[in-house]
Design an enzyme around this catalytic site. Sequence first.
Site: not given
Length: 142
Positions: A11, A44, A69, A72, A75, A114
């Site tokens: 992503f 996934e 991350i 707003e 989710h 990280r």
Amino acid sequence: MTKILVIEARFYDGISDALLEGALSALQQPGVEITKVTVPGALEVPHVISYAEDGKAGFGGYVALGCVIRGETTHYDYVCQESARALMDLAVNHQLAIGNGIITVENEDQAWARAKQDKKDKGGFAANAVLKMIKIRDELKG
């Protein structure tokens, strides 16, 4: 020979590259064979482990990589919680060695801190964790 499947969620491409770099570096050891699969996002990743197990691919362990991350909406909470829960369920219910390198952070700066090898190297940490868990599992199973 220990076969390790590395599943990377793409992503966030740059962060994914850094996590993968750390994991592959840690797995470059004698007797380790690496296979890599790419998926769209963190949700996934557990699917691929389940597919590999059902297909009897013979992997000794799995490294799950990705980045979530906060945005707003809520989710973020669902993706973090459900991906971690699915990985834990797979590990416990099927006695699988899984290194969880799916980082969950508030912002991109935290993600980079990280992901990079010269920082917290969570990809390398997950890879080292799976190697240790394989060893522990094998010792306890005799």
